[in-house]
Design a protein around this motif. Structure first.
Motif, PDB file in Angstrom:
ATOM      1  N   GLY A 136     -36.494  38.968  48.949  1.00 43.42           N
ATOM      2  CA  GLY A 136     -37.921  38.754  49.047  1.00 43.42           C
ATOM      3  C   GLY A 136     -38.210  37.260  49.074  1.00 43.42           C
ATOM      4  N   SER A 137     -37.277  36.470  48.570  1.00 44.39           N
ATOM      5  CA  SER A 137     -37.445  35.028  48.544  1.00 44.39           C
ATOM      6  C   SER A 137     -37.415  34.422  49.945  1.00 44.39           C
ATOM      7  N   VAL A 138     -36.766  35.074  50.915  1.00 42.76           N
ATOM      8  CA  VAL A 138     -36.725  34.546  52.277  1.00 42.76           C
ATOM      9  C   VAL A 138     -38.132  34.541  52.871  1.00 42.76           C
ATOM     10  N   SER A 139     -38.833  35.660  52.771  1.00 44.49           N
ATOM     11  CA  SER A 139     -40.189  35.706  53.333  1.00 44.49           C
ATOM     12  C   SER A 139     -41.107  34.734  52.612  1.00 44.49           C
ATOM     13  N   SER A 140     -40.977  34.599  51.309  1.00 41.46           N
ATOM     14  CA  SER A 140     -41.854  33.667  50.595  1.00 41.46           C
ATOM     15  C   SER A 140     -41.512  32.216  50.933  1.00 41.46           C
ATOM     16  N   ARG A 141     -40.235  31.875  51.089  1.00 39.91           N
ATOM     17  CA  ARG A 141     -39.866  30.502  51.491  1.00 39.91           C
ATOM     18  C   ARG A 141     -40.358  30.204  52.899  1.00 39.91           C
ATOM     19  N   CYS A 142     -40.227  31.185  53.790  1.00 38.59           N
ATOM     20  CA  CYS A 142     -40.715  30.989  55.160  1.00 38.59           C
ATOM     21  C   CYS A 142     -42.224  30.786  55.158  1.00 38.59           C
ATOM     22  N   ALA A 143     -42.943  31.590  54.392  1.00 34.30           N
ATOM     23  CA  ALA A 143     -44.399  31.464  54.332  1.00 34.30           C
ATOM     24  C   ALA A 143     -44.813  30.097  53.791  1.00 34.30           C
ATOM     25  N   GLU A 144     -44.021  29.563  52.894  1.00 34.96           N
ATOM     26  CA  GLU A 144     -44.373  28.275  52.290  1.00 34.96           C
ATOM     27  C   GLU A 144     -43.982  27.079  53.159  1.00 34.96           C
ATOM     28  N   TYR A 145     -42.842  27.154  53.859  1.00 35.26           N
ATOM     29  CA  TYR A 145     -42.311  25.963  54.519  1.00 35.26           C
ATOM     30  C   TYR A 145     -42.261  26.012  56.046  1.00 35.26           C
ATOM     31  N   ALA A 146     -42.604  27.118  56.657  1.00 35.03           N
ATOM     32  CA  ALA A 146     -42.522  27.212  58.124  1.00 35.03           C
ATOM     33  C   ALA A 146     -43.472  26.218  58.780  1.00 35.03           C
ATOM     34  N   HIS A 147     -43.148  25.854  60.004  1.00 36.02           N
ATOM     35  CA  HIS A 147     -43.923  24.881  60.771  1.00 36.02           C
ATOM     36  C   HIS A 147     -44.965  25.549  61.668  1.00 36.02           C
ATOM     37  N   CYS A 148     -45.207  26.839  61.453  1.00 36.08           N
ATOM     38  CA  CYS A 148     -46.160  27.600  62.255  1.00 36.08           C
ATOM     39  C   CYS A 148     -46.697  28.730  61.379  1.00 36.08           C
ATOM     40  N   PRO A 149     -47.690  29.469  61.859  1.00 41.45           N
ATOM     41  CA  PRO A 149     -48.161  30.619  61.083  1.00 41.45           C
ATOM     42  C   PRO A 149     -47.033  31.637  60.871  1.00 41.45           C
ATOM     43  N   VAL A 150     -47.069  32.312  59.734  1.00 36.62           N
ATOM     44  CA  VAL A 150     -46.054  33.303  59.381  1.00 36.62           C
ATOM     45  C   VAL A 150     -46.721  34.650  59.156  1.00 36.62           C
ATOM     46  N   LEU A 151     -46.135  35.684  59.753  1.00 36.53           N
ATOM     47  CA  LEU A 151     -46.575  37.058  59.520  1.00 36.53           C
ATOM     48  C   LEU A 151     -45.460  37.770  58.777  1.00 36.53           C
ATOM     49  N   VAL A 152     -45.777  38.303  57.596  1.00 39.27           N
ATOM     50  CA  VAL A 152     -44.802  39.065  56.816  1.00 39.27           C
ATOM     51  C   VAL A 152     -45.145  40.535  57.007  1.00 39.27           C
ATOM     52  N   VAL A 153     -44.205  41.277  57.571  1.00 34.79           N
ATOM     53  CA  VAL A 153     -44.419  42.686  57.892  1.00 34.79           C
ATOM     54  C   VAL A 153     -43.764  43.551  56.822  1.00 34.79           C
ATOM     55  N   HIS A 154     -44.547  44.450  56.280  1.00 33.34           N
ATOM     56  CA  HIS A 154     -44.028  45.433  55.336  1.00 33.34           C
ATOM     57  C   HIS A 154     -43.684  46.679  56.127  1.00 33.34           C
ATOM     58  N   SER A 155     -42.595  47.311  55.823  1.00 34.66           N
ATOM     59  CA  SER A 155     -42.195  48.508  56.543  1.00 34.66           C
ATOM     60  C   SER A 155     -43.327  49.527  56.500  1.00 34.66           C
ATOM     61  N   GLY A 156     -43.676  50.046  57.682  1.00 33.57           N
ATOM     62  CA  GLY A 156     -44.749  51.023  57.766  1.00 33.57           C
ATOM     63  C   GLY A 156     -46.125  50.413  57.953  1.00 33.57           C
ATOM     64  N   ASP A 157     -46.206  49.057  58.106  1.00 32.94           N
ATOM     65  CA  ASP A 157     -47.506  48.429  58.367  1.00 32.94           C
ATOM     66  C   ASP A 157     -48.115  49.021  59.625  1.00 32.94           C
ATOM     67  N   ARG A 158     -49.434  49.099  59.657  1.00 31.36           N
ATOM     68  CA  ARG A 158     -50.162  49.596  60.819  1.00 31.36           C
ATOM     69  C   ARG A 158     -49.979  48.605  61.966  1.00 31.36           C
ATOM     70  N   GLU A 159     -49.703  49.130  63.148  1.00 33.81           N
ATOM     71  CA  GLU A 159     -49.552  48.296  64.339  1.00 33.81           C
ATOM     72  C   GLU A 159     -50.895  47.733  64.763  1.00 33.81           C
ATOM     73  N   VAL A 160     -50.881  46.542  65.345  1.00 36.52           N
ATOM     74  CA  VAL A 160     -52.084  45.892  65.843  1.00 36.52           C
ATOM     75  C   VAL A 160     -52.076  45.987  67.353  1.00 36.52           C
ATOM     76  N   ALA A 161     -53.192  46.329  67.942  1.00 38.22           N
ATOM     77  CA  ALA A 161     -53.295  46.426  69.400  1.00 38.22           C
ATOM     78  C   ALA A 161     -53.060  45.057  70.025  1.00 38.22           C
ATOM     79  N   PRO A 162     -52.316  44.976  71.161  1.00 37.35           N
ATOM     80  CA  PRO A 162     -52.034  43.688  71.801  1.00 37.35           C
ATOM     81  C   PRO A 162     -53.288  42.861  72.096  1.00 37.35           C
TER      82      PRO A 162
END
Length: 160
Positions: free
Chosen positions: A126-152
């Motif tokens: 779980g630390s990978v997603s939190s580190r990415c959310a904190e330090y990435a150079h772009c917006p980060v989307l964290v997907v939980h298994s079973g999340d509702r799909e978003v229309a294109p």
């Protein structure tokens, strides 16, 4: 070999793939976004040699080969037969969070699953997603298994 540098100049979405249900959902979400936006989808699987391993390891075992298999199987599950030409599969050695953070430079978005598979059962990533959310150079989307799909169309409007 760091192949993420090759594609950093073109518009792209980066997805971390480790074969877990949430990473396959992240790859599926990234594919819909990349297709809607007309950008490349860079699917990255990261591997490392274990620091310590108490068992016997045969000379035929290769964590890089295992990582390639995980990425191929994940792409097969998401895309079926032949993956689209805008999919760029990447297998890298290193620290998962750091490889994804580095790959996020110049990306439109980084997408990761909420919890993945570590190199060993019981390793909590779980630390990978939190580190990415904190330090990435772009917006980060964290997907939980079973999340509702978003229309294109909604994705294209949200990113624009």
């Amino acid at each position: 070999m760091d192949t993420t540098q090759t594609h950093q100049d073109s518009p792209r979405i980066v997805v971390g793939v480790d074969g877990s249900a949430s990473s396959i959902d992240a790859l599926r979400r990234g594919a819909r976004m990349a297709e809607a936006l007309g950008v490349r989808l860079e699917a990255i699987t990261v591997w490392q040699y274990p620091l310590e391993f108490g068992g016997y390891v045969t000379s035929e075992w290769s964590p890089e080969t295992d990582a390639r298999s995980v990425l191929d199987e994940s792409a097969q599950e998401v895309f079926g037969g032949t993956p689209p030409d805008w999919l760029v599969p990447v297998v890298c050695e290193g620290s998962t969070a750091q490889v994804l953070i580095d790959a996020s430079k110049g990306a439109e978005m980084l997408i990761v699953g909420s919890r993945g598979h570590g190199g060993f059962v019981g390793l909590l990533l779980g630390s990978v997603s939190s580190r990415c959310a904190e330090y990435a150079h772009c917006p980060v989307l964290v997907v939980h298994s079973g999340d509702r799909e978003v229309a294109p169309a909604a994705v294209a409007e949200a990113v624009a």
